[in-house]
Design a protein around this motif. Sequence first.
Motif, mmCIF file in Angstrom:
data_model
loop_
_atom_site.group_PDB
_atom_site.id
_atom_site.type_symbol
_atom_site.label_atom_id
_atom_site.label_comp_id
_atom_site.label_asym_id
_atom_site.label_seq_id
_atom_site.Cartn_x
_atom_site.Cartn_y
_atom_site.Cartn_z
ATOM 1 N N ASP A 188 -58.129 49.259 -57.694
ATOM 2 C CA ASP A 188 -57.068 50.259 -57.855
ATOM 3 C C ASP A 188 -55.861 49.922 -56.990
ATOM 4 O O ASP A 188 -54.749 50.327 -57.272
ATOM 5 C CB ASP A 188 -57.562 51.655 -57.452
ATOM 6 C CG ASP A 188 -58.568 52.190 -58.456
ATOM 7 O OD1 ASP A 188 -58.596 51.660 -59.578
ATOM 8 O OD2 ASP A 188 -59.319 53.106 -58.102
ATOM 9 N N TYR B 12 -67.494 54.871 -58.921
ATOM 10 C CA TYR B 12 -67.052 55.561 -57.715
ATOM 11 C C TYR B 12 -68.185 56.490 -57.321
ATOM 12 O O TYR B 12 -69.028 56.828 -58.154
ATOM 13 C CB TYR B 12 -65.791 56.401 -57.970
ATOM 14 C CG TYR B 12 -64.591 55.608 -58.419
ATOM 15 C CD1 TYR B 12 -63.660 55.165 -57.490
ATOM 16 C CD2 TYR B 12 -64.384 55.312 -59.763
ATOM 17 C CE1 TYR B 12 -62.548 54.433 -57.896
ATOM 18 C CE2 TYR B 12 -63.284 54.574 -60.172
ATOM 19 C CZ TYR B 12 -62.369 54.142 -59.233
ATOM 20 O OH TYR B 12 -61.280 53.421 -59.625
ATOM 21 N N SER C 150 -62.260 60.885 -67.497
ATOM 22 C CA SER C 150 -62.691 59.520 -67.154
ATOM 23 C C SER C 150 -63.308 59.485 -65.767
ATOM 24 O O SER C 150 -64.230 58.712 -65.508
ATOM 25 C CB SER C 150 -61.511 58.558 -67.182
ATOM 26 O OG SER C 150 -60.918 58.598 -68.433
ATOM 27 N N SER D 61 -54.697 64.985 -70.884
ATOM 28 C CA SER D 61 -54.728 63.716 -70.164
ATOM 29 C C SER D 61 -54.532 63.982 -68.661
ATOM 30 O O SER D 61 -53.745 64.836 -68.273
ATOM 31 C CB SER D 61 -53.612 62.861 -70.743
ATOM 32 O OG SER D 61 -53.359 61.814 -69.921
ATOM 33 N N GLY D 62 -55.304 63.267 -67.856
ATOM 34 C CA GLY D 62 -55.211 63.466 -66.406
ATOM 35 C C GLY D 62 -56.092 64.601 -65.925
ATOM 36 O O GLY D 62 -56.096 64.938 -64.738
ATOM 37 N N GLY E 108 -59.394 64.761 -65.803
ATOM 38 C CA GLY E 108 -60.539 64.325 -64.995
ATOM 39 C C GLY E 108 -61.718 63.825 -65.821
ATOM 40 O O GLY E 108 -62.798 63.581 -65.275
ATOM 41 N N TYR F 266 -59.535 59.963 -55.387
ATOM 42 C CA TYR F 266 -59.383 58.499 -55.382
ATOM 43 C C TYR F 266 -58.793 58.013 -54.062
ATOM 44 O O TYR F 266 -59.111 56.955 -53.577
ATOM 45 C CB TYR F 266 -58.457 58.063 -56.521
ATOM 46 C CG TYR F 266 -59.115 58.132 -57.881
ATOM 47 C CD1 TYR F 266 -59.942 57.108 -58.310
ATOM 48 C CD2 TYR F 266 -58.917 59.226 -58.721
ATOM 49 C CE1 TYR F 266 -60.553 57.164 -59.558
ATOM 50 C CE2 TYR F 266 -59.521 59.293 -59.966
ATOM 51 C CZ TYR F 266 -60.332 58.254 -60.381
ATOM 52 O OH TYR F 266 -60.941 58.310 -61.594
HETATM 53 P P1 ADP Z 1 -58.457 61.929 -67.988
HETATM 54 O O1 ADP Z 1 -59.556 60.973 -68.270
HETATM 55 O O2 ADP Z 1 -58.824 63.338 -68.300
HETATM 56 O O3 ADP Z 1 -57.153 61.555 -68.612
HETATM 57 P P2 ADP Z 1 -58.608 60.925 -65.306
HETATM 58 O O4 ADP Z 1 -59.996 61.156 -64.864
HETATM 59 O O5 ADP Z 1 -58.254 59.558 -65.759
HETATM 60 O O6 ADP Z 1 -58.206 61.973 -66.413
HETATM 61 O O7 ADP Z 1 -57.610 61.294 -64.125
HETATM 62 C C1 ADP Z 1 -57.747 62.435 -63.311
HETATM 63 C C2 ADP Z 1 -56.718 62.359 -62.181
HETATM 64 O O8 ADP Z 1 -57.030 61.284 -61.329
HETATM 65 C C3 ADP Z 1 -55.300 62.127 -62.662
HETATM 66 O O9 ADP Z 1 -54.442 62.877 -61.842
HETATM 67 C C4 ADP Z 1 -55.074 60.658 -62.436
HETATM 68 O O10 ADP Z 1 -53.736 60.393 -62.135
HETATM 69 C C5 ADP Z 1 -55.956 60.376 -61.231
HETATM 70 N N1 ADP Z 1 -56.498 59.011 -61.276
HETATM 71 C C6 ADP Z 1 -57.219 58.480 -62.278
HETATM 72 N N2 ADP Z 1 -57.600 57.212 -61.977
HETATM 73 C C7 ADP Z 1 -57.090 56.965 -60.750
HETATM 74 C C8 ADP Z 1 -57.140 55.838 -59.866
HETATM 75 N N3 ADP Z 1 -57.793 54.742 -60.212
HETATM 76 N N4 ADP Z 1 -56.517 55.924 -58.680
HETATM 77 C C9 ADP Z 1 -55.852 57.058 -58.329
HETATM 78 N N5 ADP Z 1 -55.787 58.148 -59.105
HETATM 79 C C10 ADP Z 1 -56.377 58.125 -60.292
#
Ligand code: ADP
Length: 616
Positions: A122, A418, A408, A403-404, A406, A377
Amino acid sequence: MTQEPEEEFSSKIDLNLWKRIFRFALNHKRLLIPLTLSALVLSLIDAAFPIVTMMAVDIVENEGVPKDLLPVAGIYFGLTLGLAGLVYLFIRCAGGISHHIAFDIKRDCFKRLQELEFSFYDKQPTGWLISRLTADCDRLSRILAWGFLDLMWGSFFVLAMSITMLILNWKLALIVLATIPPLVAVSIYFQRKMLLTSRQIRKHNARITASYNEGIAGVKTTKTLGRETENLNEFEGMSTDMYSASVHRALLSAIYLPLVMIIGSIGSGLALWYGGLNVLSEAITLGTLVAFISYAGNFFHPINQIAQIMAEIQGAQAAGERVMSLLATEPKIRDSEQVSEKIHSHSTSNNQSEATAIDGHESYIRDIDFSDVTFSYDRKNTVLNKFNLTVKRGQTIALVGPSGGGKSTIISLVSRFYEPVEGEIRFNGIDYRERSLAWLQAQLGIVLQTPHLFNGSVMENIRYGRLDATPEEVREAATLVNAHDFIMKLEDGYDTVIGEGGARLSTGERQLISFARALIADPQIFIMDEATSSIDTETEKLIQDGMQRVFKGRISFVIAHRLSTIRSADQILVISKGEIEEQGTHAELLAQRGHYYHLYVNQFRREGEENALEAG
Ligand code: ADP
């Protein structure tokens, strides 16, 4: 165009760092010892030639008999033969050692990069770091092999010449040796400058090539915007920079060589004058004087080599730091000591039953629990806050939402890419950190939105999921996920080579192969991350149908953008801002008329409009 961080030239040599790097060479003592010995003997032979000349001159001067000259010529010939043999030996040793070291460093880096968790990747500069690593490793191995050889040979040679001269006549020796410090200072200064300028020239050259390529590739845009003159000016500016750097480099060489010649000739001149006086007063023989003059002219080459390698070491220090700091980075997500011990005792006691996982826990997964899981993160922005969820075997959990939100992150946590900052994720009630990573990996089947396929046949790509799978098992898996029919339509069926990254296949086809690849390992947990979001509806139906079949009796998580994919999920979670906003079956959530209902209706309407547009 990505801008590479500027590579610094270290003003000080970090001995500690180079000691650590040198350990890579120490692993190859079988080559390192002959390499050092050959450098030593080579320098002794080089230092012996003026002595042989001295012997010959003295014989002639003393009007000796011609047959006395024969052994001297024999020695000269013998030394030359020895020299040739040693050159052969050191080229073989240095070549071998350089190859072995490059392999070792690259293997260690590769292993560490594979062990490191996602959070390492990351961090922003990792992409650049990884692309540099191969070049760094080659550079270090060259320095450790050839640089080490030059350094050894150069130092031994200077030492052997100095000692021989001191033995022959210490006063004359001191006069010649007085030229060494200025020679060293000048060599170090110029070698360093020349290395820096060469680097600048390379950089300018790279910029010119890039600009040239860009100019040609974008010629249409340039013409449309009428930017030819500006582009040409920019190009000329870069060429001028390159020209100035090249002139500077040539100037440095032009000054360096005459300067060291002058210093060398001062030494030789003094030796000639003072040595001549000594010959006249019969304090030394004519042969000794000839040997001294020859030594005085011999210092430049080894000192130049040492200065050059010193400059290279300084220039490669940043590369060394990068490689060593990667190797020193310990993976944060790894098996705990207790788990490692358990695995070790199981593998030695050899009583591992099939129902028991390699780490001593049962391998059949009944349920997965998120218990008050908090995650961030960067330790600043909390993504999940006391998140709770229980999933039982046989259930399919669909994650939807903005989107964003949580989604994923939840999947990454289940996969242990993680780990929770607080709280626990439990498998059958046991925190997964008490289990091994290998165990968890064996239970996971993951299909990503943009799956990576390797350049190989379809068969090889599916078998990558379980290397000992038979062709029948590969076909069976492909049939279960509905990939068999399209594979059979390919040119060579399962033997079709699919090109790098699966370039010759559509996204949907890649998904199907990746689905079969995940299934062939017979995982207990299936994860589909937006697998159907960017494919045609026909393939989506195939995947959906495959999912129904494959998910039976397993635990599955599906992130879906297209809600049609997850209608039959046991639980649909609407995730927003790291929290479960709504939870239930498709029918229950529609009845609630909340967020899910609106998402569904909007998507349904949009798709309906698109379909109508396509049809009409
Ligand atoms: P979704 O899958 O629902 O789109 P994510 O789980 O990808 O959401 O993201 C949740 C939050 O974590 C978002 O605010 C995103 O910006 C943040 N985020 C996701 N991946 C990372 C990362 N590798 N490093 C820092 N922040 C992250």
